[in-house]
Write a protein that holds these residues in place. Structure first.
Motif: not given
Length: 367
Positions: A287-297
């Motif tokens: 959940a963290y990575s989908s919000i804070f990592i994947a989309t900003p990347l």
């Protein structure tokens, strides 16, 4: 409508929002710090591999009055190795000792029987060779590699290669954190742990794909407008699915938390820890990575595209021109605001904002 539901509707319509993409450097720094900690834990402490991977013997006793802690002391003294003892529902004990061969297992069986106060013939001994664990590990690595390749191919076809790269990085991020947590807490790694790790891959991708799907729809014909940059559209898509992501993650975490904290902790069913910890940490990290990592990347990668660079220049130029007209007083303030892109009159970047400004009861959003 509940407060959370009302918030979700307002996020979806773009009336409120949080600028996740603008603060991406902060999220990257946090993720790098967590990842380094996980890798350091693996390097220093390693993983507590179960008997299935190291080999050893498992002794099962009938009902006995000897406690698990007493039996653990007896087994460790007899074998000279660390032992793990679990109480069974029948009142018996399951004594697991790693690093034993057949001859050693037979020699300590009598000592264990005497220590737990049961007849030697009533104890069953099962030997586990390390080769079996290696086969399981090799198959797991093969399955993981195949899964990663298929995910990248699918996302590249269904969306685009930038989203495939971002999703892959997020997956590696989630797996690294989960394995690092296992190293830090010292939980035993068993085939159940491997199953849990493979299971979280799908959960990790779920929220990411939902956001990517919304972003794909929102960014259609993006170069034909001059209201938003790609990063702003990505942020709006993320805010639109934020409450949905939180809801699905919480619902998924609740039963897993029950297994981990109640089943494994309070009730003492230690075998539940094998799979529940990997699921719990993996779901939260996903959940963290989908919000804070994947989309900003994705936004970072996309903004490097020449078309997106040109779009950003046009958007910023239009905003500067509209702001200049407003400040010069050459036109009515309401008309100047109408020329500003939606969201330009909200609170500073990164703040949670309320409904967009209105003057004289008329929305500033260009109709």
């Amino acid at each position: 409508m509940s407060r959370l539901g009302n918030l979700g509707a307002r996020l979806y319509r773009g009336e409120v929002g949080y600028d996740f993409v603008a603060k991406r450097k902060l999220w990257y720094a946090v993720s790098i710090l967590i990842t380094i900690t996980a890798i350091a834990a693996l390097a220093v402490r390693g993983l507590n591999m179960g008997i299935e991977f190291k080999g050893g013997a498992v002794f099962t006793t009938p009902a006995t009055s000897v406690s698990a802690s007493q039996a653990e002391e007896v087994a460790e003294e007899a074998a000279g190795h660390d032992a793990i003892v679990q109480e069974l529902g029948t009142g018996g004990l399951r004594i697991q000792v790693s690093g034993l061969d057949t001859q050693q297992a037979n020699s300590i069986k009598g000592e264990i029987a005497e220590g737990v106060q049961v007849a030697e013939k009533d104890i069953t001994a099962e030997l586990v060779g390390p080769s079996w664990g290696k086969q399981i590990a090799n198959k797991a690595w093969t399955g993981l590699g195949v899964f990663m390749i298929l995910v990248v191919i699918y996302l590249a076809i269904a969306f685009e290669w930038r989203m495939a790269v971002a999703a892959l990085i997020a997956l590696v991020h989630d797996l690294t954190i989960t394995v690092g947590i296992y190293s830090l807490v010292g939980f035993e790694v068993t085939p159940g742990t491997v199953i849990g790790l493979l299971t979280i891959l799908g959960y990790s991708l779920y929220d990411t794909v939902v956001v990517f799907d919304g972003l794909k729809e929102s960014s259609k014909d993006i170069t034909k407008q001059t209201r938003y940059t790609y990063s702003e559209i990505a942020n709006r898509s993320l805010n639109g699915t934020l409450v949905r992501s939180i809801n699905t993650t919480v619902v998924a975490l609740l039963p897993v938390a029950g297994l981990l904290f109640i089943g494994g902790g309070f009730l003492g069913a230690g075998m539940l820890n094998d799979i529940s910890l990997s699921l719990f940490v993996g779901l939260a990290a996903g959940a963290y990575s989908s919000i804070f990592i994947a989309t900003p990347l994705v936004a970072d990668l996309k903004e490097r595209d020449p078309q997106m660079k040109a779009l950003k220049k046009r958007v910023l130029a239009k905003r500067a021109a509209a702001a200049a007209k407003r400040d010069s007083g050459h036109e009515d303030a309401d008309d100047a605001l109408d020329e500003l892109p939606e969201g330009a009159v909200t609170a500073p970047a990164g703040a949670v904002v309320g409904p967009r400004g209105r003057r004289g009861g008329r929305s500033t959003e260009k109709r």
